[in-house]
Write a protein that holds these residues in place. Structure first.
Motif, PDB file in Angstrom:
ATOM      1  N   ASN A  72       0.796  -1.042   0.102  1.00 24.31           N
ATOM      2  CA  ASN A  72      -0.046  -0.039  -0.176  1.00 24.31           C
ATOM      3  C   ASN A  72       0.987   1.266  -0.048  1.00 24.31           C
ATOM      4  OD1 ASN A  72      -2.473  -1.462  -0.129  1.00 24.31           O
ATOM      5  ND2 ASN A  72      -2.388  -1.530   2.305  1.00 24.31           N
ATOM      6  N   SER A  73       1.758   1.296   0.826  1.00 21.78           N
ATOM      7  CA  SER A  73       2.924   2.465   0.755  1.00 21.78           C
ATOM      8  C   SER A  73       3.615   2.806  -0.628  1.00 21.78           C
ATOM      9  CB  SER A  73       3.883   2.152   1.878  1.00 21.78           C
ATOM     10  OG  SER A  73       3.265   2.387   3.094  1.00 21.78           O
ATOM     11  N   LEU A  74       3.870   1.678  -1.089  1.00 18.79           N
ATOM     12  CA  LEU A  74       4.571   1.800  -2.489  1.00 18.79           C
ATOM     13  C   LEU A  74       3.456   2.118  -3.513  1.00 18.79           C
ATOM     14  CD1 LEU A  74       6.766  -1.700  -2.713  1.00 18.79           C
ATOM     15  CD2 LEU A  74       7.727   0.898  -2.557  1.00 18.79           C
ATOM     16  N   LEU A  75       2.391   1.672  -3.424  1.00 17.20           N
ATOM     17  CA  LEU A  75       1.398   2.178  -4.491  1.00 17.20           C
ATOM     18  C   LEU A  75       1.125   3.540  -4.328  1.00 17.20           C
ATOM     19  CD1 LEU A  75      -1.072  -0.989  -4.684  1.00 17.20           C
ATOM     20  CD2 LEU A  75       0.524  -0.017  -6.271  1.00 17.20           C
ATOM     21  N   VAL A  76       0.617   3.972  -2.844  1.00 18.85           N
ATOM     22  CA  VAL A  76       0.239   5.495  -2.789  1.00 18.85           C
ATOM     23  C   VAL A  76       1.572   6.357  -3.136  1.00 18.85           C
ATOM     24  CG1 VAL A  76      -0.530   7.027  -1.059  1.00 18.85           C
ATOM     25  CG2 VAL A  76      -1.691   4.636  -1.024  1.00 18.85           C
ATOM     26  N   ALA A  77       2.597   6.248  -2.323  1.00 23.79           N
ATOM     27  CA  ALA A  77       3.705   7.002  -2.153  1.00 23.79           C
ATOM     28  C   ALA A  77       4.191   7.039  -3.866  1.00 23.79           C
ATOM     29  CB  ALA A  77       4.813   6.462  -1.490  1.00 23.79           C
ATOM     30  N   GLY A  78       4.242   5.960  -4.336  1.00 19.63           N
ATOM     31  CA  GLY A  78       5.098   5.871  -5.776  1.00 19.63           C
ATOM     32  C   GLY A  78       3.920   6.832  -6.770  1.00 19.63           C
ATOM     33  N   VAL A  79       2.419   6.592  -6.809  1.00 18.87           N
ATOM     34  CA  VAL A  79       1.812   7.411  -7.485  1.00 18.87           C
ATOM     35  C   VAL A  79       1.647   8.916  -7.233  1.00 18.87           C
ATOM     36  CG1 VAL A  79      -0.661   7.720  -8.178  1.00 18.87           C
ATOM     37  CG2 VAL A  79       0.369   5.513  -8.192  1.00 18.87           C
ATOM     38  N   VAL A  80       1.800   9.027  -5.835  1.00 20.83           N
ATOM     39  CA  VAL A  80       1.892  10.673  -5.518  1.00 20.83           C
ATOM     40  C   VAL A  80       3.198  11.164  -6.031  1.00 20.83           C
ATOM     41  CG1 VAL A  80       2.077  12.237  -3.579  1.00 20.83           C
ATOM     42  CG2 VAL A  80       0.222  10.304  -3.517  1.00 20.83           C
ATOM     43  N   ALA A  81       4.375  10.461  -5.873  1.00 21.01           N
ATOM     44  CA  ALA A  81       5.384  10.969  -6.457  1.00 21.01           C
ATOM     45  C   ALA A  81       5.339  11.477  -7.694  1.00 21.01           C
ATOM     46  CB  ALA A  81       6.692  10.032  -6.245  1.00 21.01           C
ATOM     47  N   ALA A  82       4.980  10.383  -8.764  1.00 16.23           N
ATOM     48  CA  ALA A  82       4.996  10.533 -10.076  1.00 16.23           C
ATOM     49  C   ALA A  82       4.215  11.751 -10.508  1.00 16.23           C
ATOM     50  CB  ALA A  82       4.623   9.316 -10.706  1.00 16.23           C
ATOM     51  N   ALA A  83       2.826  11.730 -10.080  1.00 17.75           N
ATOM     52  CA  ALA A  83       1.896  12.912 -10.150  1.00 17.75           C
ATOM     53  C   ALA A  83       2.500  14.324  -9.767  1.00 17.75           C
ATOM     54  CB  ALA A  83       0.497  12.431  -9.574  1.00 17.75           C
ATOM     55  N   SER A  84       3.148  14.202  -8.620  1.00 15.82           N
ATOM     56  CA  SER A  84       3.459  15.569  -8.107  1.00 15.82           C
ATOM     57  C   SER A  84       4.375  16.162  -8.932  1.00 15.82           C
ATOM     58  CB  SER A  84       3.895  15.198  -6.685  1.00 15.82           C
ATOM     59  OG  SER A  84       4.346  16.568  -6.150  1.00 15.82           O
ATOM     60  N   ALA A  85       5.522  15.113  -9.461  1.00 17.21           N
ATOM     61  CA  ALA A  85       6.723  15.700 -10.191  1.00 17.21           C
ATOM     62  C   ALA A  85       6.027  16.137 -11.432  1.00 17.21           C
ATOM     63  CB  ALA A  85       7.573  14.457 -10.386  1.00 17.21           C
ATOM     64  N   PHE A  86       5.218  15.657 -12.114  1.00 17.40           N
ATOM     65  CA  PHE A  86       4.951  16.066 -13.622  1.00 17.40           C
ATOM     66  C   PHE A  86       3.736  17.098 -13.510  1.00 17.40           C
ATOM     67  CE2 PHE A  86       7.068  11.903 -14.458  1.00 17.40           C
ATOM     68  CZ  PHE A  86       7.830  12.338 -15.390  1.00 17.40           C
ATOM     69  N   VAL A  87       2.905  17.142 -12.521  1.00 15.47           N
ATOM     70  CA  VAL A  87       2.057  18.389 -12.547  1.00 15.47           C
ATOM     71  C   VAL A  87       2.939  19.491 -12.231  1.00 15.47           C
ATOM     72  CG1 VAL A  87       0.243  19.135 -11.208  1.00 15.47           C
ATOM     73  CG2 VAL A  87       0.005  16.850 -12.113  1.00 15.47           C
ATOM     74  N   SER A  88       3.912  19.375 -11.304  1.00 15.02           N
ATOM     75  CA  SER A  88       4.506  20.540 -10.611  1.00 15.02           C
ATOM     76  C   SER A  88       5.511  20.948 -11.631  1.00 15.02           C
ATOM     77  CB  SER A  88       5.418  20.325  -9.397  1.00 15.02           C
ATOM     78  OG  SER A  88       6.530  19.166  -9.976  1.00 15.02           O
ATOM     79  N   VAL A  89       5.922  20.329 -12.926  1.00 15.88           N
ATOM     80  CA  VAL A  89       6.911  20.913 -13.943  1.00 15.88           C
ATOM     81  C   VAL A  89       6.049  21.794 -14.934  1.00 15.88           C
ATOM     82  CG1 VAL A  89       6.796  18.998 -15.295  1.00 15.88           C
ATOM     83  CG2 VAL A  89       8.573  20.351 -15.323  1.00 15.88           C
ATOM     84  N   GLY A  90       4.861  21.017 -14.907  1.00 16.81           N
ATOM     85  CA  GLY A  90       3.875  21.866 -16.063  1.00 16.81           C
ATOM     86  C   GLY A  90       3.378  23.189 -15.225  1.00 16.81           C
ATOM     87  N   SER A  91       3.180  23.219 -13.957  1.00 12.80           N
ATOM     88  CA  SER A  91       2.680  24.231 -13.519  1.00 12.80           C
ATOM     89  C   SER A  91       3.706  25.380 -13.268  1.00 12.80           C
ATOM     90  CB  SER A  91       2.138  24.012 -12.045  1.00 12.80           C
ATOM     91  OG  SER A  91       1.134  23.155 -12.109  1.00 12.80           O
ATOM     92  N   ALA A  92       4.976  24.938 -13.027  1.00  9.55           N
ATOM     93  CA  ALA A  92       6.151  25.499 -12.806  1.00  9.55           C
ATOM     94  C   ALA A  92       6.356  26.530 -14.126  1.00  9.55           C
ATOM     95  CB  ALA A  92       7.451  24.953 -12.350  1.00  9.55           C
TER      96      ALA A  92
END
Length: 266
Positions: free
Chosen positions: A54-74
């Motif tokens: 559960n930790s790998l699924l949640v943290a991994g998806v959050v990490a990928a989504a946060s990285a690529f959404v943040s680069v578009g916003s930035a």
């Protein structure tokens, strides 16, 4: 001296995980006999396998989504001038000062109300926990990427536009490939947020979706006041939970240095 100070508790955890519970309870630092049984028992007593998944699924998806959404916003915040741009940057910075404990009750009420309105279970699901982590990870990740993209020369964008590239093509073919150090920093921060969190995970999950940190906390709480100490299993489970983060750092350490110093582009 600082390294020894940090490694002191870690070495104690390692020795305690291979010692008998009675030796640890008596205050012994070094084990009299090496016993790896604690590493075998934690998979049934702590329910660590489900928690790690559960930790790998949640943290991994959050990490990928946060990285690529943040680069578009930035990219939008750095390369385009529009009304409210400075206010958005200040708002992102201000969000970092809000303690997570103050957001626990509002987030829980919001998800409970949404569940009642749409008739779909929200609390107790992995995706709800991931959305909760994104609300805290995205502001910081966006600021990291804003700082990093400011170091990229705007002449790269201008040259691409002369060749007829659109903003989306510039982002995907030029900005993202040059921003891997910043993406790694923002992604690892989001991963650590989801991996180490206990407060939100203990409220937003059920026994089937609880993370490794919550499983470890529940196991430790159930052993309080018991006649037989299980310090070895606690230390072994803690080391197993810490191992993925150490491996993650070792794999991406060269990107971390470049992302934190914003010196990845010459």
């Amino acid at each position: 001296m600082l390294l020894l100070t940090v490694l002191g508790p870690v070495s104690y955890m390692v020795f305690a995980s291979v010692s008998s519970d009675l030796d640890v309870a008596s205050g012994a630092y070094l084990p009299t006999t090496v016993d790896l049984g604690a590493y075998r028992r934690i998979w049934s007593t702590v329910d660590l396998g489900t928690g790690l998944l559960n930790s790998l699924l949640v943290a991994g998806v959050v990490a990928a989504a946060s990285a690529f959404v943040s680069v578009g916003s930035a990219y939008v915040l750095v390369r385009f001038a529009f009304r409210g741009r400075v206010a958005i940057l200040r708002a992102l910075l201000a969000m970092q000062s809000i303690p997570g404990t103050l957001m626990l009750l509002p987030v829980f009420v919001l998800f409970a109300s949404a569940s009642a309105a749409i008739g779909v279970q929200v609390i107790g699901t992995r995706w709800a926990l991931g959305l909760t982590y994104l609300t805290f990870a995205l502001p910081f990740s966006t600021w990291v990427m804003v700082t990093y993209l400011r170091g990229l020369p705007p002449e790269l964008d201008e040259a691409a536009r002369i060749d007829g590239a659109s903003s989306w093509r510039i982002l995907t073919r030029i900005i993202i490939p040059l921003s891997w150090p910043g993406l790694v920093v923002s992604g690892i921060f989001a991963f650590l947020l989801g991996w180490n969190d206990v407060l939100f995970a203990s409220v937003m999950t059920d026994p089937d979706t609880r993370t490794a940190a919550v499983a470890l906390q529940v196991f430790g709480a159930t052993q309080e006041g018991g006649a037989i100490p299980v310090y070895g299993q606690l230390m072994a489970a803690a080391l197993v939970c810490a191992a993925p983060v150490v491996v993650l750092y070792l794999v991406f350490q060269r990107y971390l240095v470049g992302g934190l110093t914003a010196g990845g582009v010459k």
